[in-house]
Motif scaffolding. Structure first.
Motif, mmCIF file in Angstrom:
data_model
loop_
_atom_site.group_PDB
_atom_site.id
_atom_site.type_symbol
_atom_site.label_atom_id
_atom_site.label_comp_id
_atom_site.label_asym_id
_atom_site.label_seq_id
_atom_site.Cartn_x
_atom_site.Cartn_y
_atom_site.Cartn_z
ATOM 1 N N UNK A 1 0.862 -1.188 0.000
ATOM 2 C CA UNK A 1 0.000 0.000 0.000
ATOM 3 C C UNK A 1 0.898 1.237 0.000
ATOM 4 N N UNK A 2 0.891 1.965 -1.106
ATOM 5 C CA UNK A 2 1.779 3.117 -1.259
ATOM 6 C C UNK A 2 1.115 4.395 -0.758
ATOM 7 N N UNK A 3 0.686 4.368 0.501
ATOM 8 C CA UNK A 3 0.069 5.521 1.143
ATOM 9 C C UNK A 3 0.730 5.680 2.509
ATOM 10 N N UNK A 4 1.223 6.849 2.859
ATOM 11 C CA UNK A 4 1.860 7.011 4.171
ATOM 12 C C UNK A 4 0.848 6.873 5.300
ATOM 13 N N UNK A 5 1.280 6.372 6.440
ATOM 14 C CA UNK A 5 0.385 6.262 7.583
ATOM 15 C C UNK A 5 0.205 7.637 8.226
ATOM 16 N N UNK A 6 -0.897 7.781 8.944
ATOM 17 C CA UNK A 6 -1.115 9.022 9.694
ATOM 18 C C UNK A 6 -0.057 9.152 10.785
ATOM 19 N N UNK A 7 0.311 8.018 11.388
ATOM 20 C CA UNK A 7 1.277 8.031 12.481
ATOM 21 C C UNK A 7 2.629 8.577 12.041
ATOM 22 N N UNK A 8 3.098 8.157 10.871
ATOM 23 C CA UNK A 8 4.409 8.631 10.429
ATOM 24 C C UNK A 8 4.369 10.090 9.966
ATOM 25 N N UNK A 9 3.149 10.646 9.855
ATOM 26 C CA UNK A 9 3.017 12.074 9.540
ATOM 27 C C UNK A 9 2.744 12.905 10.802
ATOM 28 N N UNK A 10 2.870 12.248 11.957
ATOM 29 C CA UNK A 10 2.748 12.971 13.215
ATOM 30 C C UNK A 10 1.381 12.928 13.879
ATOM 31 N N UNK A 11 0.473 12.087 13.349
ATOM 32 C CA UNK A 11 -0.875 12.000 13.913
ATOM 33 C C UNK A 11 -1.086 10.575 14.433
ATOM 34 N N UNK A 12 -1.067 10.455 15.744
ATOM 35 C CA UNK A 12 -1.053 9.145 16.388
ATOM 36 C C UNK A 12 -2.460 8.550 16.466
ATOM 37 N N UNK A 13 -2.956 8.075 15.335
ATOM 38 C CA UNK A 13 -4.262 7.412 15.284
ATOM 39 C C UNK A 13 -4.077 6.039 14.641
ATOM 40 N N UNK A 14 -4.715 5.053 15.215
ATOM 41 C CA UNK A 14 -4.509 3.694 14.698
ATOM 42 C C UNK A 14 -5.722 2.796 14.909
ATOM 43 N N UNK A 15 -6.908 3.385 15.095
ATOM 44 C CA UNK A 15 -8.119 2.593 15.295
ATOM 45 C C UNK A 15 -8.424 1.792 14.033
ATOM 46 N N UNK A 16 -8.568 0.480 14.179
ATOM 47 C CA UNK A 16 -8.855 -0.368 13.028
ATOM 48 C C UNK A 16 -10.262 -0.941 13.112
ATOM 49 N N UNK A 17 -10.794 -1.297 11.964
ATOM 50 C CA UNK A 17 -12.126 -1.892 11.880
ATOM 51 C C UNK A 17 -11.974 -3.408 11.921
ATOM 52 N N UNK A 18 -11.806 -3.964 13.121
ATOM 53 C CA UNK A 18 -11.588 -5.396 13.251
ATOM 54 C C UNK A 18 -12.916 -6.154 13.163
ATOM 55 N N UNK A 19 -12.786 -7.407 12.722
ATOM 56 C CA UNK A 19 -13.954 -8.287 12.576
ATOM 57 C C UNK A 19 -13.800 -9.471 13.526
ATOM 58 N N UNK A 20 -14.866 -9.759 14.259
ATOM 59 C CA UNK A 20 -14.801 -10.811 15.274
ATOM 60 C C UNK A 20 -15.918 -11.820 15.074
ATOM 61 N N UNK A 21 -15.841 -12.893 15.836
ATOM 62 C CA UNK A 21 -16.867 -13.935 15.781
ATOM 63 C C UNK A 21 -17.206 -14.336 17.217
ATOM 64 N N UNK A 22 -18.511 -14.499 17.467
ATOM 65 C CA UNK A 22 -19.004 -14.780 18.817
ATOM 66 C C UNK A 22 -20.021 -15.922 18.773
ATOM 67 N N UNK A 23 -20.181 -16.571 19.921
ATOM 68 C CA UNK A 23 -21.168 -17.635 20.084
ATOM 69 C C UNK A 23 -22.127 -17.239 21.201
ATOM 70 N N UNK A 24 -23.253 -17.941 21.343
ATOM 71 C CA UNK A 24 -24.161 -17.649 22.468
ATOM 72 C C UNK A 24 -23.476 -17.884 23.810
ATOM 73 N N UNK A 25 -24.093 -17.418 24.868
ATOM 74 C CA UNK A 25 -23.583 -17.657 26.217
ATOM 75 C C UNK A 25 -24.032 -19.035 26.700
ATOM 76 N N UNK A 26 -23.580 -19.408 27.900
ATOM 77 C CA UNK A 26 -24.035 -20.649 28.518
ATOM 78 C C UNK A 26 -23.475 -21.908 27.907
ATOM 79 N N UNK A 27 -22.354 -21.809 27.178
ATOM 80 C CA UNK A 27 -21.751 -22.995 26.584
ATOM 81 C C UNK A 27 -20.785 -23.640 27.574
ATOM 82 N N UNK A 28 -20.567 -24.936 27.408
ATOM 83 C CA UNK A 28 -19.565 -25.609 28.225
ATOM 84 C C UNK A 28 -18.176 -25.212 27.732
#
Length: 351
Positions: free
Chosen positions: A265-292
């Protein structure tokens, strides 16, 4: 792996509406919980008839599985659900896999419905940064702790973009003008996550988020249109959503929101330009509660096996995802830290 406490059926509050305090809130939630149980049982069972066959299959997770996308077809959560489905079917990890779309309230409708499927391991819920943010933004009755987290699988990076003819050549140019007159530069983005990124950038630039102008857009495509027709002057949006317009020369990428430079990816990061932001859009997976513990471990192992398939690895390349597998105790710590971080951003936004 920690087993989550069970919870009575719940239905999240409507977007933008806080539940009333006192007796009205208690009565409303009791009614909502009853309705939530009915909705969960009806919506998921009907939509995936033939997939949820716990009695016949002995709750064998390798026999049948329903993957619930908490949004309509075509979005990021739906894409993750269908890629999981394809990878599991193609490699014989699960015999019968179906995807159910359950949109509403930033994903909290689906979260509320899954939270009442106590002890039913044949159901998986796709989640992520946006779902966690929605539970905070809407003060939903159901929270992520009401389901069983299995893994974070991938993350997507946002990019900061402006129209190709914008006077702002660098992130510093944009931030300087923005700081001089915060309301004069209207921003947009494809969803609540993108607004969090803009808020994080404002704080890093020394701007009070409540003084900025943010125009909500319904998805990445609408956000790009707002930039191209002049409604907005800058935007935060997913890399995958914007890369075609960037390569076509219609948008100019000023920064990618990542801790480190991204290979290919040929785009500079915000961090290396002096702006300390790094929030990512992570994807997760979950199951119901009450499992063994055995059920939870088996589901976590199924998710790990799915991410190791050629089909899933191909999806990572096609959608420009960054692979980031987090499980076990590390996952619990990660989710707690992200919740605190997002709560603080919403407070800065005055919400």
């Amino acid at each position: 792996m920690m087993i989550r406490a069970t919870r009575e059926p719940v239905v999240p509050d409507e977007p933008g509406r806080r539940a009333k305090s006192g007796g009205g809130r208690v009565i409303g939630r009791v009614i909502g919980r009853v309705i939530g149980g009915v909705v969960a049982a009806a919506s998921i069972a009907v939509a995936s008839f033939g997939s949820i066959t716990s009695a016949a299959a002995g709750q064998d997770i390798n026999a049948s599985m329903t993957i619930i996308a908490p949004a309509a077809a075509g979005g990021g959560w739906d894409t993750v659900a269908r890629e999981l489905q394809q990878a599991q079917k193609a490699n014989g990890l699960v015999n019968n896999v179906q995807v159910v779309n359950m949109p509403g309230a930033g994903g909290t409708i689906a979260l509320g419905n899954v939270s009442v499927l106590d002890g039913e391991p044949n159901n998986l819920l796709v989640g992520g940064t946006g779902l966690l943010a929605a539970t905070i933004q809407y003060d939903s009755a159901a929270k992520l702790e009401d389901v069983t987290p299995l893994a974070v699988m991938v993350e997507e990076y946002d990019v900061i973009v402006v129209p190709a003819d914008s006077p702002y050549e660098t992130l510093e140019d944009l931030a300087t003008a923005w700081k001089a007159d915060p309301k004069s530069i209207p921003w947009t983005g494809g969803g609540s996550f993108d607004q969090l990124v803009v808020t994080d950038l404002a704080l890093s630039a020394g701007i009070e988020p409540v003084n900025t102008t943010y125009i909500s857009s319904d998805g990445g495509g609408e956000a790009i249109q707002a930039l191209l027709n002049g409604t907005a002057q800058a935007a935060a949006g997913g890399y995958a959503d914007n890369i075609d317009q960037i390569e076509a020369g219609r948008l100019r990428a000023l920064a990618v929101v990542a801790k480190e430079p991204i290979e290919g990816v040929d785009i500079p990061t915000a961090a290396e330009q002096g702006y300390d932001i790094s929030l990512t859009n992570w994807r997760s997976i979950h199951a119901p509660s009450g499992l063994t513990e055995e059920q939870t471990d088996a589901l976590a192992e199924l998710v790990v096996q799915t991410t190791e398939t050629p089909e899933w690895q191909d999806a990572i390349d096609r959608y420009h995802w960054n692979e980031r597998l987090i499980t076990g105790d590390e996952l619990d710590t990660f989710l707690a830290e992200e919740e605190l971080r997002i709560k603080e951003l919403y407070e800065e936004m005055g919400q």
